[in-house]
Design an enzyme around this catalytic site. Structure first.
Site, mmCIF file in Angstrom:
data_model
loop_
_atom_site.group_PDB
_atom_site.id
_atom_site.type_symbol
_atom_site.label_atom_id
_atom_site.label_comp_id
_atom_site.label_asym_id
_atom_site.label_seq_id
_atom_site.Cartn_x
_atom_site.Cartn_y
_atom_site.Cartn_z
ATOM 1 N N SER A 171 -64.853 -1.478 -32.915
ATOM 2 C CA SER A 171 -65.628 -2.035 -31.808
ATOM 3 C C SER A 171 -65.273 -1.285 -30.538
ATOM 4 O O SER A 171 -64.111 -0.919 -30.325
ATOM 5 C CB SER A 171 -65.308 -3.521 -31.625
ATOM 6 O OG SER A 171 -65.808 -4.002 -30.382
ATOM 7 N N TYR A 178 -59.397 -10.243 -31.031
ATOM 8 C CA TYR A 178 -60.397 -9.361 -31.646
ATOM 9 C C TYR A 178 -60.198 -7.916 -31.197
ATOM 10 O O TYR A 178 -60.210 -6.991 -32.017
ATOM 11 C CB TYR A 178 -61.798 -9.846 -31.274
ATOM 12 C CG TYR A 178 -62.913 -9.027 -31.877
ATOM 13 C CD1 TYR A 178 -63.257 -9.153 -33.218
ATOM 14 C CD2 TYR A 178 -63.649 -8.136 -31.083
ATOM 15 C CE1 TYR A 178 -64.286 -8.408 -33.766
ATOM 16 C CE2 TYR A 178 -64.682 -7.391 -31.623
ATOM 17 C CZ TYR A 178 -64.994 -7.527 -32.965
ATOM 18 O OH TYR A 178 -66.014 -6.783 -33.506
#
Length: 246
Positions: free
Chosen positions: A140, A153
């Protein structure tokens, strides 16, 4: 782009980005094995793409081993590609670093980091046997620019990026290429609860303004699974329409 004759395992394939990747790889004539914890949606995606579905819990080492064994039986021990897309994004709606529950932190790392490592380790002998094995890790771009209020995350995806580089060196002598893609916020089910302000931040900050759908990165993933992707091993591609430059 063709992946004809190449066996590819895709985790997190039941919905969202994973389902879009599955459909694109099917269009490239890949021989797909789809894995996910969501059986109903997983079987539906498999049926739509002519693939086999295998249930897997990326937080459970035994489940990962069983998945790899099913892949071995399906492919005869030769796997040409692994896409580590399966992950969870607890707290994706936004939560401060000091409000994250320890149990939630551990779950994200267990699935996103340990799960990626264990799945790669379990599949490595089959990837080596193929002679042109490819691993694509879905990271990401939040780990590239340090997105706030998403620490568990972001930390997990930063680890995935680091593992990509290290694994590229360890598997390189066997001609297995390991790369990562780092998309931004995509318009999928998993981002429905992201605050609108963050969506706008991305839409306005991209070099190519506007929202980004999952179908916009699937061609790049298909190429990274091809025989021609070997020179890119170890690289992290920020597929985010220019929000972050590498």
């Amino acid at each position: 782009m063709t992946l004809a004759g190449r066996h590819i395992l895709l985790t997190g394939a039941a919905r969202g980005l994973g389902a879009k990747i599955a459909r694109r790889l099917a269009e490239c004539d890949a021989r797909l094995i789809l894995a996910d914890i969501a059986e109903g949606e997983g079987h539906a995606t498999a049926e739509a793409t002519g693939a086999r579905f295998v249930k897997v819990d990326l937080g459970d080492p035994a489940s990962i081993s069983a998945c790899a064994e099913a892949v071995r039986e399906e492919t005869g021990g030769t796997l040409h590609g692994l896409v580590n897309n399966g992950a969870i994004a607890t707290g994706i709606g936004g939560i401060a670093y000091d409000a994250i529950e320890i149990e939630s932190w551990d779950l994200v790392q267990r699935v996103n980091v340990r799960g990626t490592w264990l799945m790669t380790r379990a599949c490595a002998p089959m990837l080596i046997a193929a002679g042109t094995g490819r691993v694509v890790n879905v990271a990401s771009d939040t780990a590239l620019w340090g997105a706030p209020n998403l620490l568990s995350y972001v930390a997990s995806k930063g680890a995935v990026i680091s593992m990509t580089r290290s694994l590229a060196r360890e598997l390189g002598p066997d001609r297995v290429a390991v790369t990562a893609v780092a998309p931004g916020i995509l318009t999928t089910e998993s981002t429905e609860y992201v605050p609108e302000q963050r969506h706008q931040q991305y839409s306005q900050g991209r070099a190519v303004p506007g929202p980004q759908g999952p179908e916009e990165i699937t061609d790049s993933i298909a190429f990274l699974l091809s025989e021609g992707a070997l020179p890119l091993t170890g690289q992290v591609l920020p597929l985010n329409n220019g929000y972050v430059f590498a």
